[in-house]
Design a protein around this motif. Sequence first.
Motif, PDB file in Angstrom:
ATOM      1  N   ARG A  92       0.864  -1.186   0.000  1.00 58.19           N
ATOM      2  CA  ARG A  92       0.000   0.000   0.000  1.00 58.19           C
ATOM      3  C   ARG A  92       0.893   1.226   0.000  1.00 58.19           C
ATOM      4  N   VAL A  93       0.463   2.259  -0.693  1.00 54.19           N
ATOM      5  CA  VAL A  93       1.240   3.490  -0.830  1.00 54.19           C
ATOM      6  C   VAL A  93       0.496   4.612  -0.116  1.00 54.19           C
ATOM      7  N   TYR A  94       1.200   5.306   0.783  1.00 53.06           N
ATOM      8  CA  TYR A  94       0.618   6.416   1.521  1.00 53.06           C
ATOM      9  C   TYR A  94       1.404   7.691   1.232  1.00 53.06           C
ATOM     10  N   ALA A  95       0.726   8.752   0.864  1.00 51.89           N
ATOM     11  CA  ALA A  95       1.355  10.056   0.716  1.00 51.89           C
ATOM     12  C   ALA A  95       1.336  10.727   2.078  1.00 51.89           C
ATOM     13  N   GLY A  96       2.377  11.457   2.402  1.00 55.05           N
ATOM     14  CA  GLY A  96       2.410  12.132   3.695  1.00 55.05           C
ATOM     15  C   GLY A  96       3.614  13.024   3.809  1.00 55.05           C
ATOM     16  N   GLU A  97       4.006  13.281   5.044  1.00 53.94           N
ATOM     17  CA  GLU A  97       5.166  14.122   5.294  1.00 53.94           C
ATOM     18  C   GLU A  97       5.848  13.666   6.570  1.00 53.94           C
ATOM     19  N   THR A  98       7.155  13.809   6.604  1.00 55.23           N
ATOM     20  CA  THR A  98       7.931  13.459   7.785  1.00 55.23           C
ATOM     21  C   THR A  98       7.749  14.553   8.825  1.00 55.23           C
ATOM     22  N   MET A  99       7.527  14.137  10.059  1.00 51.20           N
ATOM     23  CA  MET A  99       7.324  15.099  11.135  1.00 51.20           C
ATOM     24  C   MET A  99       8.309  14.805  12.270  1.00 51.20           C
ATOM     25  N   ARG A 100       8.557  15.805  13.090  1.00 53.23           N
ATOM     26  CA  ARG A 100       9.452  15.667  14.240  1.00 53.23           C
ATOM     27  C   ARG A 100       8.654  16.055  15.484  1.00 53.23           C
ATOM     28  N   ILE A 101       8.799  15.278  16.548  1.00 56.07           N
ATOM     29  CA  ILE A 101       8.121  15.588  17.795  1.00 56.07           C
ATOM     30  C   ILE A 101       9.009  16.524  18.607  1.00 56.07           C
ATOM     31  N   GLU A 102       8.511  17.693  18.880  1.00 58.91           N
ATOM     32  CA  GLU A 102       9.214  18.706  19.667  1.00 58.91           C
ATOM     33  C   GLU A 102       8.336  19.087  20.846  1.00 58.91           C
ATOM     34  N   THR A 103       8.878  19.217  21.994  1.00 51.32           N
ATOM     35  CA  THR A 103       8.177  19.652  23.206  1.00 51.32           C
ATOM     36  C   THR A 103       6.656  19.671  23.100  1.00 51.32           C
ATOM     37  N   GLY A 104       6.088  18.524  22.863  1.00 56.25           N
ATOM     38  CA  GLY A 104       4.646  18.405  22.850  1.00 56.25           C
ATOM     39  C   GLY A 104       3.959  18.799  21.553  1.00 56.25           C
ATOM     40  N   ILE A 105       4.710  19.231  20.551  1.00 58.29           N
ATOM     41  CA  ILE A 105       4.119  19.647  19.279  1.00 58.29           C
ATOM     42  C   ILE A 105       4.797  18.869  18.157  1.00 58.29           C
ATOM     43  N   ALA A 106       4.001  18.315  17.268  1.00 61.23           N
ATOM     44  CA  ALA A 106       4.563  17.634  16.102  1.00 61.23           C
ATOM     45  C   ALA A 106       4.755  18.672  15.006  1.00 61.23           C
ATOM     46  N   GLU A 107       5.977  18.794  14.519  1.00 62.27           N
ATOM     47  CA  GLU A 107       6.292  19.771  13.479  1.00 62.27           C
ATOM     48  C   GLU A 107       6.691  19.061  12.203  1.00 62.27           C
ATOM     49  N   VAL A 108       6.318  19.647  11.085  1.00 67.87           N
ATOM     50  CA  VAL A 108       6.679  19.094   9.780  1.00 67.87           C
ATOM     51  C   VAL A 108       8.160  19.343   9.536  1.00 67.87           C
ATOM     52  N   VAL A 109       8.844  18.302   9.077  1.00 64.02           N
ATOM     53  CA  VAL A 109      10.241  18.431   8.680  1.00 64.02           C
ATOM     54  C   VAL A 109      10.225  18.693   7.185  1.00 64.02           C
ATOM     55  N   ASN A 110      10.677  19.860   6.760  1.00 64.54           N
ATOM     56  CA  ASN A 110      10.619  20.219   5.347  1.00 64.54           C
ATOM     57  C   ASN A 110      11.702  19.491   4.577  1.00 64.54           C
ATOM     58  N   ARG A 111      11.297  18.450   3.867  1.00 60.97           N
ATOM     59  CA  ARG A 111      12.229  17.670   3.060  1.00 60.97           C
ATOM     60  C   ARG A 111      11.874  17.744   1.592  1.00 60.97           C
ATOM     61  N   THR A 112      10.960  18.629   1.258  1.00 58.35           N
ATOM     62  CA  THR A 112      10.502  18.721  -0.127  1.00 58.35           C
ATOM     63  C   THR A 112      11.670  19.070  -1.032  1.00 58.35           C
ATOM     64  N   ARG A 113      11.833  18.305  -2.058  1.00 54.22           N
ATOM     65  CA  ARG A 113      12.893  18.545  -3.037  1.00 54.22           C
ATOM     66  C   ARG A 113      12.266  18.883  -4.353  1.00 54.22           C
ATOM     67  N   ARG A 114      12.875  19.762  -5.037  1.00 53.18           N
ATOM     68  CA  ARG A 114      12.427  20.134  -6.380  1.00 53.18           C
ATOM     69  C   ARG A 114      12.956  19.110  -7.364  1.00 53.18           C
ATOM     70  N   ARG A 115      12.133  18.809  -8.335  1.00 57.13           N
ATOM     71  CA  ARG A 115      12.615  17.972  -9.434  1.00 57.13           C
ATOM     72  C   ARG A 115      13.582  18.791 -10.253  1.00 57.13           C
ATOM     73  N   GLY A 116      14.598  18.154 -10.706  1.00 57.32           N
ATOM     74  CA  GLY A 116      15.483  18.956 -11.511  1.00 57.32           C
ATOM     75  C   GLY A 116      16.517  18.221 -12.134  1.00 57.32           C
TER      76      GLY A 116
END
Length: 116
Positions: A92-116
Amino acid sequence: RRRDAKSALKPLQEQANEGEMAEYLLHHVHRPEQCQEISEAWRAPDAPTKMRGHEFFSYCRSGDHGAFIGAEADSPETALALLPALLRPTTRVYAGETMRIETGIAEVVNRTRRRG
């Protein structure tokens, strides 16, 4: 029970914005007696090579059999095509984003890469 590749794509969420590589989590499952065959599929001459050297999480030792594989790709179909054909029907394939748990808040880790 095996599923076709189209049904493996059903759980997908949003696709990437145009021009961006999206993050996908591929969840593959197989029967215990297939472990050797799955390993050999990665080494077959016709196996995709873009994932060589890529780490993934296998949970076969737990008694259930399968793996979680993170990948970046242009589309869910492209992400699934990174796997050997033998694995695709039970992945199964899931689209999503990597997140990091910081002091009680889940933050998105920006790993978006441009095609090029």
